[in-house]
Motif scaffolding. Structure first.
Motif, mmCIF file in Angstrom:
data_model
loop_
_atom_site.group_PDB
_atom_site.id
_atom_site.type_symbol
_atom_site.label_atom_id
_atom_site.label_comp_id
_atom_site.label_asym_id
_atom_site.label_seq_id
_atom_site.Cartn_x
_atom_site.Cartn_y
_atom_site.Cartn_z
ATOM 1 N N PRO A 16 0.795 -1.235 0.000
ATOM 2 C CA PRO A 16 0.000 0.000 0.000
ATOM 3 C C PRO A 16 0.826 1.283 0.000
ATOM 4 N N LYS A 17 1.863 1.358 0.833
ATOM 5 C CA LYS A 17 2.633 2.603 0.928
ATOM 6 C C LYS A 17 3.397 2.891 -0.352
ATOM 7 N N THR A 71 2.732 1.740 -3.427
ATOM 8 C CA THR A 71 1.889 1.896 -4.627
ATOM 9 C C THR A 71 0.950 3.097 -4.504
ATOM 10 N N LYS A 72 1.111 3.868 -3.449
ATOM 11 C CA LYS A 72 0.279 5.052 -3.267
ATOM 12 C C LYS A 72 0.622 6.098 -4.330
ATOM 13 N N ARG A 73 -0.407 6.766 -4.850
ATOM 14 C CA ARG A 73 -0.226 7.818 -5.853
ATOM 15 C C ARG A 73 -0.580 9.173 -5.240
ATOM 16 N N GLU A 87 -5.647 9.595 -5.855
ATOM 17 C CA GLU A 87 -6.249 8.263 -5.925
ATOM 18 C C GLU A 87 -6.914 8.060 -7.276
ATOM 19 N N THR A 119 3.350 5.907 -8.891
ATOM 20 C CA THR A 119 3.401 5.355 -7.538
ATOM 21 C C THR A 119 4.620 5.881 -6.785
ATOM 22 N N GLU A 120 4.569 5.789 -5.464
ATOM 23 C CA GLU A 120 5.652 6.261 -4.621
ATOM 24 C C GLU A 120 6.940 5.485 -4.900
#
Length: 331
Positions: A25-26, A28-30, A33, A155-156
Motif C-alpha cells: 500500500p505505501k 503503490t500510493k499515488r 487516488e 506510484t511512490e
C-alpha cells in the motif's frame, strides 16, 4: 477476478523475499487516488505512462556525452536509458525482484535531464535560485509537468527510485538496482563512444581495472552484473574487488573523457545559450507557453522558466535561440 488480480497472484508466488510487491500500500500510493487498471499492475501502468510521455520521446534528441555528434551510433539520452533498463532488468530478474518496477524506474530516471547533458545541468544550476539537479527535475516532470501540468501520477516506489538513482539509497531494492545499472551502463557505453570519437583507445584504459573487469564492453558489463547478482538481494551491491576496479574506471573516464577539451569544446557555447534563454524568459515571462505560465502562478517564475528550458531537446533549444537572438535576412 480480473486479469490484473491474476497477475498480482502470480507475482506473489514467484517474487523473492526482498522484492517490492505491487500490493504494497505505501509504495503503490499515488499523489491522487484513481481506479486500478483491470489489466495491468500498478508498476506496469507506471511503465506505460512513462513510455508514452512527451518527455521520454524528447530524450532521443538530448545529449548523453558528446554534444550533437555527427554519426548515427553515438548514444543519446534515450539510448542510454534503454541500456540502463536492459541491465537493470537482467539483475532484477536474476534476484527475483519486481522487474516491472525496475523497468519503470529505469525508463523514467532521466526524464528531467536538461539539453546538452551535464553541461546544461550546470548552466541551469548556476542561474536558477532553486538550483537544478536532473534527478529532482525528473520527479517534477512526472508530478507537475507532463500532460499539461496534470503529471503522470506515478506510484511512490517509482517516484522514489527516480529521485534516488544518482547518489541516494532508494526505498526499494529495485530502485537501488537501477542506481547501479545507470553507472554500469554509462561507464561502458561512454568508453565505446569515446573510442569511436578517436579521443580514447582501448589500450589506454587502466590495466588495474581491465585485468579485473575485462577488456571489452561485454566482458566488463558481464563481470559487474554477475558480481551484483552473486552479492544477492538483501543488500544491493557487489564484491569490493569488482567495485574498486569499476571506481578506477569511473575516475579514469572523468579525467580523460568527461573533462576532455576535445569532447567538450562546444560546451561553453551551449551553457551560454541556455543562460541567455533563461534570462530572456525571466524578463519576458508572458512569452512562456500557457502550461508553464500556470506553473509560474503555482510556484514562481524561476521555477517555470527552469522547467521550460530543461525540457527542451538540444535541437529545439538551438532553434529557439536562433529565432530570438540571430538576425534574419531581409526578404
Amino acid at each position: 477476478m480480473n486479469i490484473r488480480m491474476q497477475q498480482e497472484m502470480l507475482e506473489a508466488n514467484y517474487l523473492g523475499k526482498y522484492a517490492c510487491s505491487c500490493r504494497e500500500p505505501k509504495l503503490t500510493k499515488r499523489l491522487r487516488e484513481e481506479e486500478p487498471c483491470p489489466y495491468r499492475t500498478d508498476f506496469q501502468r507506471d511503465r506505460d505512462r512513462i513510455l508514452h510521455s512527451n518527455s521520454f520521446r524528447r530524450l532521443k534528441r538530448k545529449t548523453q556525452v558528446f554534444l550533437s555528434p555527427t554519426g548515427d551510433h553515438y548514444r543519446t539520452r534515450l539510448t542510454h536509458t534503454l541500456e540502463v533498463s536492459q541491465i537493470a532488468r537482467i539483475i532484477s530478474r536474476a534476484l527475483m525482484l519486481n522487474e516491472d518496477l525496475t523497468e519503470a524506474i529505469a525508463l523514467g530516471h532521466d526524464l528531467g535531464h536538461s539539453p546538452f547533458g551535464h553541461s546544461g545541468e550546470s548552466a541551469l544550476n548556476s542561474v536558477c535560485p532553486h538550483g537544478y539537479r536532473h534527478y529532482e527535475q525528473s520527479v517534477r516532470v512526472v508530478d507537475y509537468i507532463e500532460k499539461d501540468g496534470l503529471g503522470l501520477n506515478l506510484t511512490e516506489a517509482v517516484r522514489n527510485g527516480i529521485l534516488c538513482h544518482t547518489n541516494k539509497k532508494a526505498l526499494t531494492r529495485e530502485g537501488n538496482v537501477v542506481r547501479l545499472a545507470d553507472r554500469i551502463a554509462y561507464i561502458n557505453h561512454d568508453i565505446e563512444d569515446a573510442v569511436r570519437a578517436n579521443i580514447l583507445r582501448h589500450d589506454e584504459l587502466p590495466k588495474e581495472a581491465t585485468d579485473v573487469l575485462g577488456v571489452t564492453k561485454s566482458q566488463r558489463i558481464t563481470t559487474v552484473v554477475g558480481s551484483v547478482i552473486e552479492h544477492g538481494a538483501e543488500t544491493i551491491g557487489m564484491d569490493s574487488h569488482i567495485e574498486n576496479a569499476q571506481n578506477i574506471l569511473h575516475e579514469f573516464m572523468f579525467r580523460h573523457v568527461y573533462y576532455n577539451p576535445i569532447a567538450k569544446h562546444e560546451e561553453e557555447k551551449a551553457q551560454d545559450l541556455l543562460i541567455r534563454l533563461y534570462c530572456y524568459y525571466i524578463e519576458h515571462i508572458d512569452k512562456l507557453p500557457e502550461n508553464y505560465l500556470a506553473i509560474a502562478k503555482k510556484f514562481d517564475e524561476h521555477r517555470a522558466v527552469c522547467d521550460y528550458i530543461s525540457g527542451m531537446s538540444d535541437g529545439y533549444a538551438i532553434d529557439l535561440y536562433r529565432e530570438l537572438f540571430v538576425p534574419k535576412e531581409w526578404k
